[in-house]
Design an enzyme around this catalytic site. Structure first.
Site, mmCIF file in Angstrom:
data_model
loop_
_atom_site.group_PDB
_atom_site.id
_atom_site.type_symbol
_atom_site.label_atom_id
_atom_site.label_comp_id
_atom_site.label_asym_id
_atom_site.label_seq_id
_atom_site.Cartn_x
_atom_site.Cartn_y
_atom_site.Cartn_z
ATOM 1 N N ASP A 166 0.841 -1.201 0.000
ATOM 2 C CA ASP A 166 0.000 0.000 0.000
ATOM 3 C C ASP A 166 0.879 1.254 0.000
ATOM 4 O O ASP A 166 0.367 2.368 -0.114
ATOM 5 C CB ASP A 166 -1.006 -0.003 1.164
ATOM 6 N N SER A 167 2.225 1.062 0.040
ATOM 7 C CA SER A 167 3.138 2.174 -0.214
ATOM 8 C C SER A 167 2.941 2.708 -1.629
ATOM 9 O O SER A 167 3.490 3.763 -1.969
ATOM 10 C CB SER A 167 4.594 1.738 -0.005
ATOM 11 N N ASP B 87 -0.999 -6.149 -0.246
ATOM 12 C CA ASP B 87 -1.346 -5.517 1.030
ATOM 13 C C ASP B 87 -2.856 -5.312 1.121
ATOM 14 O O ASP B 87 -3.481 -4.856 0.153
ATOM 15 C CB ASP B 87 -0.695 -4.123 1.115
ATOM 16 N N LYS C 112 -1.200 -9.432 2.881
ATOM 17 C CA LYS C 112 -0.513 -8.961 4.082
ATOM 18 C C LYS C 112 -1.426 -8.006 4.824
ATOM 19 O O LYS C 112 -2.138 -7.216 4.195
ATOM 20 C CB LYS C 112 0.805 -8.267 3.723
ATOM 21 N N GLU D 81 -1.611 -5.503 8.683
ATOM 22 C CA GLU D 81 -0.854 -4.940 9.797
ATOM 23 C C GLU D 81 -1.486 -5.336 11.127
ATOM 24 O O GLU D 81 -2.705 -5.355 11.269
ATOM 25 C CB GLU D 81 -0.789 -3.407 9.663
ATOM 26 N N GLU E 76 9.057 -3.904 10.815
ATOM 27 C CA GLU E 76 9.456 -2.610 10.265
ATOM 28 C C GLU E 76 9.931 -1.667 11.365
ATOM 29 O O GLU E 76 9.224 -1.450 12.352
ATOM 30 C CB GLU E 76 8.280 -1.981 9.505
#
Ligand code: MHF
Ligand code: KIV
Ligand code: MG
Length: 287
Positions: A67-68, A106, A136, A138, A204
């Site tokens: 999602d970057s 993501d 993925k 978080e 991270e």
């Protein structure tokens, strides 16, 4: 090490992960086998088919449609605004551009926080409509129920701990796990992700010693970004690694090329040729 030597090392490690074949797509089973053999592996982000095909051919075994893309591809300030439509579109492009890499998509902010059923609905979209091999999300303890349901449904899940950029509005972009309490929470989160069935954990922006401890305490691989040298794998945002990102990049990044300068020079040369009448020439012209 020279860049060529570094490239050879990368190709060799990817080959090991492929079991020397490299004729089919990497699966989460190959990832588990690499951990057993104690092999390190590289992961890069990708947001389009062309770039993804370059990384696939270079032997990068796992590509993350991060999602970057929010800041690196779509021009947002953060990852927070990224939508499922955007993730699905660009994930499908990355899958189409690759033959061998495991493509991980993501789950963007707001696509799984409501609960396991929402997470399953959106992960299913990435699996069916984009064709990714894994997703993925978080959070460890806080995303335990989501991870568990996805894994039960047959969707491989990579977990993301430490600095979780979707929480930028509460945590900022600071190193995580510095206090004893925060370090213990990270260890609990990592265990929660593993217990829920995650096949790997991104760490991270955490101190190297803590990342090493988490890596030793898990049987699934850790993927570090700003987490020191002792994780099982390393991931970087591709535009940072290739020197394309404009402005400030995180200190944990290593820049292996300067695409910003190379592309800028090409654009200036083209502009100069057009203005000066040097392009097009006879060989570019039809009669
Ligand atoms: N281009 C890009 N690269 C990334 O690595 C990245 C993104 N975008 N977007 C999503 C998240 C956000 N990330 C970030 C953003 C900022 C810092 C940062 O400013 N870090 C400080 C360290 C702060 C401290 O010492 O506590 C640094 O100087 O690197 C780190 C990771 C990592 N991800
Ligand atoms: C930095 C990596 C792990 C990520 O989540 C992303 O690129 O979105
Ligand atoms: Mg991300």
């Amino acid at each position: 090490m020279t860049l060529q030597a570094a490239q050879k090392t990368s190709a060799d490690s990817a080959k090991a992960l492929y079991g020397g074949k490299g004729t089919r797509r990497i699966t989460v089973h190959d990832i588990a086998a690499a951990k057993e053999r104690g092999e390190k592996w590289p992961m890069l982000t990708a947001y389009d088919a062309m770039t993804a095909s370059v990384f696939d051919e270079a032997g990068i075994p796992v590509l993350l449609v991060g999602d970057s893309m929010g800041n690196c591809h779509l021009g947002y300030e953060t990852t927070v605004p990224v939508t499922m439509d955007e993730m699905t579109l660009l994930s499908a492009a990355v899958v189409r551009g690759t033959r061998r890499a495991l493509v991980v998509g993501d789950l963007p902010f707001g696509s799984y926080q409501e609960g396991p059923v929402q997470a399953l609905r959106n992960a299913t979209r990435l699996i069916k409509d984009a064709g990714v091999g894994a997703v993925k999300l978080e959070g460890g303890e806080r995303s335990h129920a989501q991870t568990e349901l996805l894994v039960k449904a047959g969707i491989p899940v990579m977990s993301h701990l430490g600095l979780t950029p979707q929480s930028v509005n509460t945590m900022g972009y600071r190193v995580q796990g510095r206090s004893d309490e925060a370090a213990h929470q990270l260890l609990r989160d990592a265990k929660a992700a593993q217990d829920a069935g995650a096949f790997a954990v991104v760490l991270e922006l955490v101190p190297a010693e803590l990342a090493a401890e988490v890596t030793r305490s898990l049987h699934i691989p850790t993927v570090g970004i700003g987490a020191g040298p002792d994780t099982d794998a390393q991931v970087l945002v591709w535009t940072d690694m290739a020197g394309l990102t404009g402005g400030r990049v995180p200190r944990f990044t290593k820049q292996y090329a300067n695409l910003r300068e190379t592309l800028g020079d090409a654009a200036k040369a083209f502009a100069g040729d057009v203005v000066g009448g040097a392009f097009p020439q006879e060989e570019h012209t039809f009669h």
